[in-house]
Design a protein around this motif. Sequence first.
Motif, mmCIF file in Angstrom:
data_model
loop_
_atom_site.group_PDB
_atom_site.id
_atom_site.type_symbol
_atom_site.label_atom_id
_atom_site.label_comp_id
_atom_site.label_asym_id
_atom_site.label_seq_id
_atom_site.Cartn_x
_atom_site.Cartn_y
_atom_site.Cartn_z
ATOM 1 N N PHE A 53 0.851 -1.188 0.000
ATOM 2 C CA PHE A 53 0.000 0.000 0.000
ATOM 3 C C PHE A 53 0.888 1.240 0.000
ATOM 4 C CE2 PHE A 53 -2.980 -2.963 2.327
ATOM 5 C CZ PHE A 53 -3.886 -3.064 1.285
ATOM 6 N N THR A 112 1.305 9.606 7.066
ATOM 7 C CA THR A 112 -0.041 9.288 7.553
ATOM 8 C C THR A 112 0.009 8.402 8.802
ATOM 9 O OG1 THR A 112 -0.149 7.311 6.194
ATOM 10 C CG2 THR A 112 -0.950 9.381 5.187
ATOM 11 N N GLY A 172 3.904 7.704 1.337
ATOM 12 C CA GLY A 172 5.045 7.298 0.509
ATOM 13 C C GLY A 172 6.402 7.729 1.039
ATOM 14 N N THR A 173 6.446 8.364 2.219
ATOM 15 C CA THR A 173 7.721 8.931 2.683
ATOM 16 C C THR A 173 8.724 7.865 3.117
ATOM 17 O OG1 THR A 173 6.903 9.203 4.941
ATOM 18 C CG2 THR A 173 6.624 11.089 3.447
ATOM 19 N N LEU A 212 8.038 4.202 2.086
ATOM 20 C CA LEU A 212 7.975 3.158 1.058
ATOM 21 C C LEU A 212 8.795 3.528 -0.181
ATOM 22 C CD1 LEU A 212 6.733 0.474 0.061
ATOM 23 C CD2 LEU A 212 4.880 1.842 -0.940
ATOM 24 N N ASP A 244 7.958 7.851 16.628
ATOM 25 C CA ASP A 244 7.592 8.629 17.822
ATOM 26 C C ASP A 244 6.099 8.509 18.096
ATOM 27 O OD1 ASP A 244 10.049 10.170 18.686
ATOM 28 O OD2 ASP A 244 9.996 10.724 16.589
HETATM 29 C C1 LIG Z 1 14.326 12.229 6.786
HETATM 30 C C2 LIG Z 1 13.274 11.554 7.600
HETATM 31 C C3 LIG Z 1 13.229 11.779 8.977
HETATM 32 C C4 LIG Z 1 12.241 11.157 9.738
HETATM 33 N N1 LIG Z 1 12.220 11.370 11.095
HETATM 34 C C5 LIG Z 1 11.278 10.727 11.849
HETATM 35 C C6 LIG Z 1 11.236 10.896 13.257
HETATM 36 O O1 LIG Z 1 12.019 11.629 13.851
HETATM 37 N N2 LIG Z 1 10.272 10.219 13.946
HETATM 38 C C7 LIG Z 1 9.379 9.399 13.338
HETATM 39 O O2 LIG Z 1 8.538 8.803 14.017
HETATM 40 N N3 LIG Z 1 9.404 9.210 11.999
HETATM 41 C C8 LIG Z 1 10.329 9.848 11.259
HETATM 42 N N4 LIG Z 1 10.362 9.651 9.915
HETATM 43 C C9 LIG Z 1 9.518 8.621 9.319
HETATM 44 C C10 LIG Z 1 8.160 9.129 8.905
HETATM 45 O O3 LIG Z 1 7.405 9.427 10.062
HETATM 46 C C11 LIG Z 1 7.519 7.990 8.107
HETATM 47 O O4 LIG Z 1 8.210 7.885 6.885
HETATM 48 C C12 LIG Z 1 6.046 8.212 7.866
HETATM 49 O O5 LIG Z 1 5.323 8.319 9.071
HETATM 50 C C13 LIG Z 1 5.459 7.062 7.055
HETATM 51 O O6 LIG Z 1 4.135 7.374 6.700
HETATM 52 P P1 LIG Z 1 3.668 7.311 5.162
HETATM 53 O O7 LIG Z 1 2.232 7.585 5.162
HETATM 54 O O8 LIG Z 1 4.542 8.179 4.319
HETATM 55 O O9 LIG Z 1 3.977 5.774 4.880
HETATM 56 P P2 LIG Z 1 4.307 5.038 3.522
HETATM 57 O O10 LIG Z 1 5.730 5.296 3.160
HETATM 58 O O11 LIG Z 1 3.271 5.301 2.492
HETATM 59 O O12 LIG Z 1 4.138 3.529 4.009
HETATM 60 C C14 LIG Z 1 4.972 2.945 4.973
HETATM 61 C C15 LIG Z 1 4.609 1.453 5.077
HETATM 62 O O13 LIG Z 1 3.304 1.297 5.608
HETATM 63 C C16 LIG Z 1 2.466 0.576 4.713
HETATM 64 N N5 LIG Z 1 1.130 1.191 4.850
HETATM 65 C C17 LIG Z 1 0.869 2.519 4.817
HETATM 66 N N6 LIG Z 1 -0.410 2.739 5.117
HETATM 67 C C18 LIG Z 1 -0.983 1.528 5.327
HETATM 68 C C19 LIG Z 1 -2.304 1.101 5.702
HETATM 69 N N7 LIG Z 1 -3.310 1.977 5.893
HETATM 70 N N8 LIG Z 1 -2.535 -0.221 5.854
HETATM 71 C C20 LIG Z 1 -1.544 -1.118 5.659
HETATM 72 N N9 LIG Z 1 -0.282 -0.772 5.301
HETATM 73 C C21 LIG Z 1 0.004 0.539 5.160
HETATM 74 C C22 LIG Z 1 3.109 0.743 3.357
HETATM 75 O O14 LIG Z 1 2.782 -0.316 2.479
HETATM 76 C C23 LIG Z 1 4.571 0.748 3.719
HETATM 77 O O15 LIG Z 1 5.058 -0.561 3.894
HETATM 78 C C24 LIG Z 1 11.309 10.289 9.119
HETATM 79 C C25 LIG Z 1 11.352 10.072 7.739
HETATM 80 C C26 LIG Z 1 12.319 10.690 6.973
HETATM 81 C C27 LIG Z 1 12.341 10.433 5.500
#
Ligand SMILES: Cc1cc2nc3c(=O)[nH]c(=O)nc-3n(C[C@H](O)[C@H](O)[C@H](O)COP(=O)(O)OP(=O)(O)OC[C@H]3O[C@@H](n4cnc5c(N)ncnc54)[C@H](O)[C@@H]3O)c2cc1C
Length: 324
Positions: free
Chosen positions: A26, A106, A30-31, A33, A162
């Motif tokens: 999913f 998200t 995308g941050t 994945l 976090d």
């Molecule tokens: C430079 C950098 C610094 C960061 N610093 C921090 C930090 O200090 N603290 C922290 O907590 N995070 C940190 N992050 C991480 C960031 O919080 C996560 O990348 C973000 O929360 C992921 O959410 P997304 O929606 O982009 O997930 P995605 O990248 O879209 O998905 C992540 C994973 O979850 C799966 N997925 C997503 N949604 C669902 C769903 N509804 N059901 C089933 N599977 C799902 C996807 O298939 C994938 O495997 C950092 C990231 C970066 C790039």
Amino acid sequence: MRPFDYIRAEDPAAARSAAAGSNAAFLSGGTNLLDLMKLEVMAPDTVVDISRLGLDAIEDDGDGLRIGATATNSDLAADMRVRKHWPVLSRALLAGASGQLRNKATTGGNLLQRTRCPYFYDTDTPCNKRTPGEGCSAIGGETRNHAILGTSDHCIALHPSDMAVALRALDTTVEVEAADGTSKSYEMDDFYRLPGDTPHRETVLEAGDLITGVRLPAPKGDRQIYRKVRDRASYAFALVSVAAVIRMENGRIAHAALAFGGLGTKPWRDPDFDTLLTGEAPSRALFDEAADVLLGRAVSHGGDDFKIPMARRVLRAVLEEATQ
Ligand SMILES: Cc1cc2nc3c(=O)[nH]c(=O)nc-3n(C[C@H](O)[C@H](O)[C@H](O)COP(=O)(O)OP(=O)(O)OC[C@H]3O[C@@H](n4cnc5c(N)ncnc54)[C@H](O)[C@@H]3O)c2cc1C
């Protein structure tokens, strides 16, 4: 990056069926994945975009709050109900990543973000989490950012979120629609798996299972703190973090729920720790005893030895502030 099919799902059922039975992932914000796909750490055949399923609402739910899986970290942190009644969650979210990332990231994706273990990201080094049975390069390697609780002989990778630490302290449940359409709800402790000898399986989710949201029950404590220690003041993962939800009555701790980041292979909570504090009058001796319970179970690996005294100091400071 390897070729893959892209499907934009219009509703949860379509998303689940597009993902079932194949090597699918999913795509939410995308941050995480997309980085992993560019590095070929994850190589799904099919990417199912779930960003337009209408799962982004944050709604009152009786005495609690239901947060949709695609509600962004920014929207959740800014929600006035969260800031007022669950401030530990708002603070944990704001302590993570950067403004730009939080605008995309998200709730569901944050829960499922993968570890930041450098060996997991480096496809030239063995990693049991990336390729089961290959071996763990972190054990005996560079371990500054690794877990000291919940590890196994196969994996010492840290859980990086976090947000999930605050959610654990708040007794949150994770709501899932399974690939076959059935709805399930998990306590966070049951949702995340310990690495054991299958570190590639991080949660109870099966292929095609979709997180639809999380449910926050009414807060059990009005004194809420999120304290995060990290290498830089922003844009850095936790070395040690503590989420505390405390209620005081007549000078005693009536409710204690503490969860920890930077320490565990999953967002960490120790029921013995909470039990030891509950019903007691706050004191330095009590806090030290509680730290002994938590950290007596820790196993460090050289580079992360510093986390044990650091966690003890952060814990004491948080408990002193929360029980004043
Ligand atoms: C430079 C950098 C610094 C960061 N610093 C921090 C930090 O200090 N603290 C922290 O907590 N995070 C940190 N992050 C991480 C960031 O919080 C996560 O990348 C973000 O929360 C992921 O959410 P997304 O929606 O982009 O997930 P995605 O990248 O879209 O998905 C992540 C994973 O979850 C799966 N997925 C997503 N949604 C669902 C769903 N509804 N059901 C089933 N599977 C799902 C996807 O298939 C994938 O495997 C950092 C990231 C970066 C790039």
